[in-house]
Scaffold this motif. Structure first.
Motif, PDB file in Angstrom:
ATOM      1  N   UNK A   6      16.283  19.749  77.882  1.00  0.00           N
ATOM      2  CA  UNK A   6      15.740  18.640  77.088  1.00  0.00           C
ATOM      3  C   UNK A   6      15.818  17.337  77.873  1.00  0.00           C
ATOM      4  N   UNK A   7      14.819  16.492  77.660  1.00  0.00           N
ATOM      5  CA  UNK A   7      14.777  15.154  78.235  1.00  0.00           C
ATOM      6  C   UNK A   7      14.561  14.185  77.077  1.00  0.00           C
ATOM      7  N   UNK A   8      15.369  13.127  76.998  1.00  0.00           N
ATOM      8  CA  UNK A   8      15.249  12.141  75.927  1.00  0.00           C
ATOM      9  C   UNK A   8      14.726  10.824  76.479  1.00  0.00           C
ATOM     10  N   UNK A   9      13.814  10.226  75.732  1.00  0.00           N
ATOM     11  CA  UNK A   9      13.374   8.861  76.008  1.00  0.00           C
ATOM     12  C   UNK A   9      13.524   8.115  74.691  1.00  0.00           C
ATOM     13  N   UNK A  10      14.565   7.293  74.603  1.00  0.00           N
ATOM     14  CA  UNK A  10      14.926   6.616  73.370  1.00  0.00           C
ATOM     15  C   UNK A  10      14.700   5.119  73.541  1.00  0.00           C
ATOM     16  N   UNK A  51      24.539  15.043  75.042  1.00  0.00           N
ATOM     17  CA  UNK A  51      23.288  14.309  74.884  1.00  0.00           C
ATOM     18  C   UNK A  51      23.593  12.923  74.368  1.00  0.00           C
ATOM     19  N   UNK A  52      22.586  12.083  74.282  1.00  0.00           N
ATOM     20  CA  UNK A  52      22.772  10.723  73.782  1.00  0.00           C
ATOM     21  C   UNK A  52      23.210  10.752  72.329  1.00  0.00           C
ATOM     22  N   UNK A  53      24.081   9.838  71.948  1.00  0.00           N
ATOM     23  CA  UNK A  53      24.538   9.717  70.575  1.00  0.00           C
ATOM     24  C   UNK A  53      23.765   8.591  69.909  1.00  0.00           C
ATOM     25  N   UNK A  54      23.418   8.772  68.658  1.00  0.00           N
ATOM     26  CA  UNK A  54      22.596   7.775  67.973  1.00  0.00           C
ATOM     27  C   UNK A  54      23.380   7.098  66.852  1.00  0.00           C
TER      28      UNK A  54
END
Length: 184
Positions: A6-10, A51-54
């Motif tokens: 997975x790749x995230x763009x936030x 992964x990134x935490x929101x």
């Protein structure tokens, strides 16, 4: 075997922080426990990368730890309005490292084939965590409609999108999704 990179763009408005990078990626193994021509029950265990935490601190300040995901799955073939299809339900628990709170998971999937090589699919993903301290209570539900096209006997491509439709202390997500399937 399951491999899900997975790749995230936030993007978040100020004072939040934006993030581009590795998302929660997974490798897993699935074992069939029971199957007939129309039904299946299986168990899956996997390892997930952080992964990134929101949460309120922003995705760059707090990251989820790595985790182990265990789940049971049950599925059944069906026919709706003359179209072949299936329904599947998955339930499980995700254990995080570093004393971070775990999550109960519930995933539902339904699919119909209006054409022999085309699968129309709708998925629902739900997570519920009753964390404490910096993580707090977090819950969300996402919907993911998609189309899967069989390009060969063993290969298919999937394209669709996802949208957060409900949540508590969770980021709103909206974006595309794509996958390559190999049947073995």
């Amino acid at each position: 075997m399951v491999a899900a990179p997975a790749y995230d763009r936030v993007k978040t408005p100020l004072p939040g922080q934006s993030y581009n990078g590795l998302g929660q990626s997974e490798v897993a193994a699935r074992v069939g426990l029971y199957h007939t021509d129309t039904a299946v029950i299986s168990f899956q265990a996997g390892l997930r990368s952080p992964g990134a935490s929101f949460n309120s601190l922003g995705p760059l300040e707090v990251r989820r730890a790595g985790s182990i995901d265990v789940r049971g799955m049950a599925g059944r073939n069906c026919v709706v309005a003359g179209m072949e299809g299936f329904v599947e339900a998955q339930g499980g628990y995700r254990f995080y490292a570093e004393n971070q709170p775990g999550e109960w998971r519930m995933d539902l999937t339904g699919g119909l084939r209006p054409l022999p090589r085309l699968l129309v699919m709708l998925q629902s993903f739900t997570s519920i965590s009753n964390g404490t301290s910096q993580f707090g209570h977090v819950s969300w539900t996402k919907l993911q409609p998609s189309l899967v096209y069989d390009i060969a006997a063993q290969w298919s491509v999937q394209i669709g999108g996802f949208l957060t439709v409900a949540g508590v202390n969770a980021g709103r997500e909206l974006g595309p999704t794509a996958a390559v399937w190999y049947r073995f």
